[in-house]
Design an enzyme around this catalytic site. Structure first.
Site, PDB file in Angstrom:
ATOM      1  N   SER A 193      50.265  49.376 -14.082  1.00 16.99           N
ATOM      2  CA  SER A 193      50.661  49.201 -15.467  1.00 16.99           C
ATOM      3  C   SER A 193      51.048  50.545 -16.077  1.00 16.99           C
ATOM      4  O   SER A 193      50.499  51.584 -15.696  1.00 16.99           O
ATOM      5  CB  SER A 193      49.503  48.630 -16.297  1.00 16.99           C
ATOM      6  OG  SER A 193      49.830  48.673 -17.675  1.00 16.99           O
ATOM      7  N   TYR A 206      40.611  49.692 -18.962  1.00 18.27           N
ATOM      8  CA  TYR A 206      41.771  49.226 -18.183  1.00 18.27           C
ATOM      9  C   TYR A 206      42.598  50.386 -17.621  1.00 18.27           C
ATOM     10  O   TYR A 206      42.917  50.435 -16.440  1.00 18.27           O
ATOM     11  CB  TYR A 206      42.637  48.370 -19.103  1.00 18.27           C
ATOM     12  CG  TYR A 206      43.849  47.702 -18.502  1.00 18.27           C
ATOM     13  CD1 TYR A 206      45.133  48.142 -18.830  1.00 18.27           C
ATOM     14  CD2 TYR A 206      43.726  46.614 -17.657  1.00 18.27           C
ATOM     15  CE1 TYR A 206      46.260  47.513 -18.319  1.00 18.27           C
ATOM     16  CE2 TYR A 206      44.844  45.977 -17.137  1.00 18.27           C
ATOM     17  CZ  TYR A 206      46.107  46.426 -17.478  1.00 18.27           C
ATOM     18  OH  TYR A 206      47.223  45.805 -16.971  1.00 18.27           O
TER      19      TYR A 206
HETATM   20  N1  LIG Z   1      50.891  41.089 -18.949  1.00 21.06           N
HETATM   21  C1  LIG Z   1      51.176  42.358 -19.102  1.00 21.06           C
HETATM   22  O1  LIG Z   1      51.680  42.798 -20.160  1.00 21.06           O
HETATM   23  C2  LIG Z   1      50.915  43.352 -17.988  1.00 21.06           C
HETATM   24  C3  LIG Z   1      51.409  44.639 -18.148  1.00 21.06           C
HETATM   25  C4  LIG Z   1      51.179  45.557 -17.132  1.00 21.06           C
HETATM   26  C5  LIG Z   1      50.491  45.195 -16.001  1.00 21.06           C
HETATM   27  N2  LIG Z   1      50.019  43.920 -15.879  1.00 21.06           N
HETATM   28  C6  LIG Z   1      49.290  43.610 -14.647  1.00 21.06           C
HETATM   29  O2  LIG Z   1      49.929  42.537 -13.992  1.00 21.06           O
HETATM   30  C7  LIG Z   1      48.962  41.807 -13.228  1.00 21.06           C
HETATM   31  C8  LIG Z   1      49.056  40.335 -13.570  1.00 21.06           C
HETATM   32  O3  LIG Z   1      48.641  40.183 -14.896  1.00 21.06           O
HETATM   33  P1  LIG Z   1      49.156  39.011 -15.853  1.00 21.06           P
HETATM   34  O4  LIG Z   1      49.570  39.626 -17.108  1.00 21.06           O
HETATM   35  O5  LIG Z   1      50.085  38.136 -15.118  1.00 21.06           O
HETATM   36  O6  LIG Z   1      47.768  38.307 -16.186  1.00 21.06           O
HETATM   37  P2  LIG Z   1      47.164  36.888 -15.826  1.00 21.06           P
HETATM   38  O7  LIG Z   1      48.150  35.824 -16.089  1.00 21.06           O
HETATM   39  O8  LIG Z   1      45.862  36.847 -16.518  1.00 21.06           O
HETATM   40  O9  LIG Z   1      46.973  36.979 -14.238  1.00 21.06           O
HETATM   41  C9  LIG Z   1      45.877  37.578 -13.655  1.00 21.06           C
HETATM   42  C10 LIG Z   1      45.672  36.918 -12.315  1.00 21.06           C
HETATM   43  O10 LIG Z   1      44.595  37.570 -11.645  1.00 21.06           O
HETATM   44  C11 LIG Z   1      43.701  36.583 -11.160  1.00 21.06           C
HETATM   45  N3  LIG Z   1      42.363  37.147 -11.061  1.00 21.06           N
HETATM   46  C12 LIG Z   1      41.602  37.686 -12.042  1.00 21.06           C
HETATM   47  N4  LIG Z   1      40.393  38.057 -11.554  1.00 21.06           N
HETATM   48  C13 LIG Z   1      40.414  37.741 -10.223  1.00 21.06           C
HETATM   49  C14 LIG Z   1      39.475  37.850  -9.166  1.00 21.06           C
HETATM   50  N5  LIG Z   1      38.253  38.356  -9.371  1.00 21.06           N
HETATM   51  N6  LIG Z   1      39.829  37.424  -7.941  1.00 21.06           N
HETATM   52  C15 LIG Z   1      41.058  36.901  -7.710  1.00 21.06           C
HETATM   53  N7  LIG Z   1      41.998  36.769  -8.669  1.00 21.06           N
HETATM   54  C16 LIG Z   1      41.671  37.174  -9.906  1.00 21.06           C
HETATM   55  C17 LIG Z   1      43.785  35.455 -12.197  1.00 21.06           C
HETATM   56  O11 LIG Z   1      43.369  34.207 -11.683  1.00 21.06           O
HETATM   57  P3  LIG Z   1      41.828  33.690 -11.800  1.00 21.06           P
HETATM   58  O12 LIG Z   1      41.322  34.150 -13.143  1.00 21.06           O
HETATM   59  O13 LIG Z   1      41.942  32.227 -11.656  1.00 21.06           O
HETATM   60  O14 LIG Z   1      41.099  34.320 -10.662  1.00 21.06           O
HETATM   61  C18 LIG Z   1      45.304  35.433 -12.434  1.00 21.06           C
HETATM   62  O15 LIG Z   1      45.962  34.705 -11.428  1.00 21.06           O
HETATM   63  C19 LIG Z   1      47.603  42.431 -13.557  1.00 21.06           C
HETATM   64  O16 LIG Z   1      47.254  43.374 -12.578  1.00 21.06           O
HETATM   65  C20 LIG Z   1      47.866  43.147 -14.870  1.00 21.06           C
HETATM   66  O17 LIG Z   1      46.983  44.237 -15.050  1.00 21.06           O
HETATM   67  C21 LIG Z   1      50.206  42.983 -16.834  1.00 21.06           C
END
Ligand SMILES: NC(=O)c1ccc[n+]([C@@H]2O[C@H](COP(=O)([O-])OP(=O)(O)OC[C@H]3O[C@@H](n4cnc5c(N)ncnc54)[C@H](OP(=O)(O)O)[C@@H]3O)[C@@H](O)[C@H]2O)c1
Length: 306
Positions: A193, A206
């Site tokens: 990120s 984070y």
């Molecule tokens: N959204 C943004 O603005 C943004 C920006 C920069 C980076 N990111 C990064 O992009 C990635 C995806 O994030 P997102 O925004 O798409 O969020 P999200 O929709 O909440 O996705 C997170 C995913 O991680 C899984 N997860 C969480 N804890 C877990 C565990 N202990 N074991 C296995 N799976 C787990 C969740 O599924 P379960 O809870 O069902 O396990 C879900 O599938 C993350 O690394 C986040 O830090 C996001």
């Protein structure tokens, strides 16, 4: 799908964009022709220009991709885009969120429930997947975010961020790297990120985990580039997903998960190491990284009001 030769240079980009936009949002459509073979390892060693830090990946036909943390958000959109491009995708997370139904409809999709905090389960899942065939790419998208400031420090939450955002990635890499080294082929992509580029208010828990992930990717890249193994780090700005749904502030340059997935496929098609987007936001943050602290801190305070 397109003949292999069209998947380098501009065609690769067009192909990547077309494929990503073919995928629709959550609701898990049935997409693309059913293919079961895994692309031969040599295909990943295509010559590349000095601008390309990785071998471009735009031909997803028959490639096997394991997405960890992909039941929702960016990971899910990426799984859909890769499936639309002909890849075989294995989706892991703790809760299926409908991915199981998708897998039931499409033999090119597998659901593998997994908690990255369960180290034995990570090993067992990787072993089972590798017994079925090699993995061409592993995408670590599992993420956990809770705003935290040092004035209300919560150690348990700090450690939970480290467990999911960083240690989970180490567990997955440990499980899949030996197979990739043996094949001298493969690609590891880590979803980090821009919040890991420099300290930001509310990012106490984070940010450091993402800084560690980006640093890890840099070192992995250097260690593995002569082993035929690609490494990339994905640095999104704000993407509208369950993870950011908790944010109470207006998120600048907010994009959809599908747009994020499209940018990721484009980055892999270009052979990029650092895939960051949307550029209208991330390029400013790249600039901020260059500033001396006596300018950086007051500017961030001015922009965030925090
Ligand atoms: N959204 C943004 O603005 C943004 C920006 C920069 C980076 N990111 C990064 O992009 C990635 C995806 O994030 P997102 O925004 O798409 O969020 P999200 O929709 O909440 O996705 C997170 C995913 O991680 C899984 N997860 C969480 N804890 C877990 C565990 N202990 N074991 C296995 N799976 C787990 C969740 O599924 P379960 O809870 O069902 O396990 C879900 O599938 C993350 O690394 C986040 O830090 C996001």
């Amino acid at each position: 799908m397109h003949p292999p030769s069209s998947h380098t240079g501009p065609n690769a980009l067009a192909a990547a964009k077309g494929q990503a936009s073919a995928a629709t949002g959550p609701g898990i459509p049935k997409v693309g022709p059913q293919t079961s073979s895994t692309a031969p390892a040599a295909a990943h060693k295509a010559p590349r220009s000095w601008l390309q830090l990785n071998t471009p990946m735009a031909d997803w036909q028959g490639r096997r991709v394991w997405l960890v943390g992909a039941s929702t958000g960016i990971g899910l959109a990426c799984a859909q885009a890769l499936r639309a491009a002909g890849a075989q995708v294995i989706v892991s997370a703790r809760n299926a969120q409908g991915v199981q139904d998708w897998a039931a409809q499409d033999s090119g999709v597998q659901w593998r429930a997994l908690d990255v905090g369960d180290h034995a389960a990570v090993q067992a899942t990787a072993r089972a997947l590798l017994a079925e065939g090699p993995l061409d790419m592993v995408i670590y998208a599992a993420g956990y975010y809770k705003a935290q400031r040092a004035t209300a420090l919560d150690l348990e939450e700090l450690l939970q961020h480290d467990k999911v955002n960083y240690q989970g990635a180490l567990q997955i890499i440990h499980a899949v790297l030996p197979g990739m080294l043996a094949r001298q082929s493969g690609h590891i992509s880590l979803l980090s990120s821009v919040a890991g580029w420099r300290g930001l208010p509310n990012g106490l828990a984070y940010g450091p985990t993402k800084a560690a992930l980006t640093h890890l990717a840099e070192t992995l890249y250097m260690d593995l580039q002569d082993q035929g193994i690609g490494v990339s780090v994905v640095n999104p700005g704000f993407v509208a997903t369950p993870l950011t749904a908790q944010n109470q502030f207006t998120m600048p340059a907010l994009i959809s998960p599908e747009q994020a997935a499209s940018a990721m496929l484009e980055g892999w098609a270009r052979g990029q190491f650092d895939i960051h987007f949307p550029k209208r936001f991330t390029l400013w943050l790249k600039l901020l990284r260059l500033l001396p602290y006596r300018l950086y801190f007051p500017l961030v305070r001015k922009f965030t009001g925090l």
